[in-house]
Enzyme design. Structure first.
Site, PDB file in Angstrom:
ATOM      1  N   HIS A 156       0.836  -1.226   0.000  1.00 20.92           N
ATOM      2  CA  HIS A 156       0.000   0.000   0.000  1.00 20.92           C
ATOM      3  C   HIS A 156       0.863   1.265   0.000  1.00 20.92           C
ATOM      4  CE1 HIS A 156      -3.289  -2.741   1.265  1.00 20.92           C
ATOM      5  NE2 HIS A 156      -2.332  -3.268   2.029  1.00 20.92           N
ATOM      6  N   SER A 278      14.256  22.368 -16.000  1.00 24.87           N
ATOM      7  CA  SER A 278      13.049  23.170 -16.242  1.00 24.87           C
ATOM      8  C   SER A 278      13.460  24.503 -16.843  1.00 24.87           C
ATOM      9  CB  SER A 278      12.326  23.385 -14.909  1.00 24.87           C
ATOM     10  OG  SER A 278      11.570  24.574 -14.952  1.00 24.87           O
ATOM     11  N   LYS A 284      15.443  22.548 -10.768  1.00 24.82           N
ATOM     12  CA  LYS A 284      14.805  21.285 -11.120  1.00 24.82           C
ATOM     13  C   LYS A 284      15.704  20.312 -11.872  1.00 24.82           C
ATOM     14  CE  LYS A 284      10.918  20.250 -11.016  1.00 24.82           C
ATOM     15  NZ  LYS A 284       9.509  20.473 -11.044  1.00 24.82           N
ATOM     16  N   GLU A 291       9.350   9.025 -16.732  1.00 23.74           N
ATOM     17  CA  GLU A 291       7.972   9.482 -16.979  1.00 23.74           C
ATOM     18  C   GLU A 291       7.522   9.156 -18.397  1.00 23.74           C
ATOM     19  OE1 GLU A 291       7.480  13.397 -14.171  1.00 23.74           O
ATOM     20  OE2 GLU A 291       8.970  13.481 -15.754  1.00 23.74           O
TER      21      GLU A 291
END
Ligand code: ARG
Length: 463
Positions: A156, A278, A284, A291
């Site tokens: 979980h 970024s 960043k 992704e």
């Protein structure tokens, strides 16, 4: 231009209809397979006396010349033709004259394209197997260095019990092992040759289908039913399904790496070479490769659903709907192949913050089950042991402490059975080492697995 079927028509095809129908922009990818099939087909025709030996020889030489010119960059596929089959036949006939017009004797584009696709998928499958193998090697390297790298195991996404990094990576090794097994199974189940099925009902020429099957390395011989031969795309559906499963595995793995790479976890750091920045936020460093792999999973599933849907309404035998099998399959092959390659690069350059992993495993009561098991080993029924340990956990939560920081007197307040050896019993190392069942993260079991994986990797790839 370059149509194979003008005779019966009085009017020219509408230009939009022509383009809608044409497949050369994508089936040009099959050109090598198409030529390979044609070389074997013409060789068989001449061997069986269906065309003369001279014609057979000149067709073979012509086709080999086309192949060489393509490889040397001296010939390019012209998209003015309807499909790759028309292109090859036209260039051949331009080069060798009338003999080229005999190549298509006893053949239809239906069995021709069925063969081309099978040859192409068989090769693609071997390529995917190699990529999976490379990924397994990268995983194996991480595993062998991290048998004692403790980390929390989750259920979980809540800390559950301690495991090791080697054990966690081993779970993915198993998934990719099954993926490779599927590649092998599909290879075997698609191992029969459709060439010679004709348009749908075979041909009136005495073709030697066993010969062509053998020459094209189909060990299952020719397909048994010509209608099925031209219209079977099951193997492609199986392949797309297996590719979808690979992406599902990669996507789960990507998801974990994205979480582990976040500032909250910091279990891993993705190498600069596999992350991006970024345009506005200077600090960043984003896990874009992971992704994208996660994101691309959808298009591979899409290919599977598209082909299943295309096939579901097709009356026997060949219908033009089946031309739709190509673009989605090619896209899926490229997507999975690139995803595997990039993913392997990313994980082999990624660094693991093993101290943070260990600390994380020490927090979050991952040793609570072991405290309960301690009582069980001293004769307390498991259900009572569970309650006693639960109360101790509750106390620790409210006092912001860990189980290992409780004094023996505090343990004893809940149960007199606890003794000094409880501290060793709940240490991270013994929590992992005591997990002796086969398949568990304990060293003995993991060493056995590594031995198995090493022998498995020694066997090499399918090809
Ligand atoms: N481009 C076609 C395909 O991919 C080749 C077969 C064409 N056959 C036909 N009868 N028109 O399926």
């Amino acid at each position: 231009m370059g149509k194979l079927w003008g005779g019966r028509f009085q009017d020219e095809t509408d230009i939009d209809a022509y383009e809608f129908n044409a497949s050369i922009s994508f089936d040009k990818r099959l050109i090598k397979e198409d030529i390979e099939g044609s070389i074997v087909h013409s060789g068989m025709l001449s061997k069986c006396g269906i065309i003369s030996k001279e014609d057979g020889d000149s067709i073979r030489e012509g086709l080999e010349g086309i192949l060489k010119d393509l490889e040397d960059g001296k010939l390019e596929v012209s998209e003015e033709y309807e499909d790759v089959h028309s292109f090859v036949e036209s260039v051949l006939t331009e080069r060798i004259g009338d003999a080229g017009k005999r190549l298509h004797t006893g053949r239809s584009r239906n069995d021709q394209v069925a063969l081309d696709m099978k040859l192409h998928i068989r090769n693609a499958l071997l390529g995917i197997d190699e990529r999976l193998f490379d990924l397994q090697k990268a995983l194996f390297n991480i595993m062998k260095d991290n048998l004692d790298t403790f980390m929390p195991g989750f259920t979980h996404l809540q800390k559950a019990q301690p495991v090791t990094l080697a054990h966690h990576m081993g779970a993915y090794f198993e998934m990719f092992l099954r993926d490779r097994r599927r590649m092998r199974d599909i290879y075997m189940s698609m191992d029969s040759c459709p060439l010679g099925s004709g348009a749908l009902a075979g041909t009136t020429y005495p073709l030697d289908r066993d010969y062509t099957a053998r020459e094209l390395s189909f060990s299952g011989g020719p397909t048994r039913n010509s209608m099925d031969g031209v219209s079977d795309r099951d193997y492609l559906i199986e392949f797309l399904s297996a590719l979808s499963t690979i992406m599902m595995h990669l996507s789960r793995f990507s998801e974990e790496i994205i979480i582990w790479n976040s500032d909250e976890y910091r279990f891993v750091e993705i190498d600069d070479r596999y992350s991006t920045g970024s345009s506005i936020m200077p600090q960043k460093k984003n896990p874009d490769i992971a992704e994208l792999v996660r994101g691309k999973t959808g298009r591979v599933y899409g290919a599977l659903i598209a082909l299943l849907t295309t096939m579901k309404g097709i009356p026997l035998a060949y219908d033009k709907d089946m031309q739709e099998d190509k673009e989605v399959s090619f896209d899926a092959i490229d997507t999975v192949s690139d995803s595997l390659k990039l993913f392997t690069g990313m994980i082999s350059t990624m660094s693991f913050n093993t101290d943070i992993m260990k600390k994380s495993a020490e927090n979050g009561f991952t040793n609570a089950t072991d405290a309960a098991d301690y009582l069980v080993k001293k004769g307390v029924p498991f259900r009572d042991a569970h309650t006693i340990t639960g109360r101790l956990v509750l106390k620790c939560i409210s006092e912001k402490r860990a189980l290992k920081d409780l004094h023996l007197s505090e343990w004893k307040e809940e149960s007199e059975v606890f003794e000094e050896d409880i501290y060793d019993a709940i240490s991270l190392k013994s929590c992992v080492e005591k997990r002796v069942t086969s398949g568990a993260p304990g060293r003995a079991s993991m060493e056995k697995n590594l031995e198995y994986y090493s022998k498995y990797l020694d066997k090499g790839v399918l090809r």
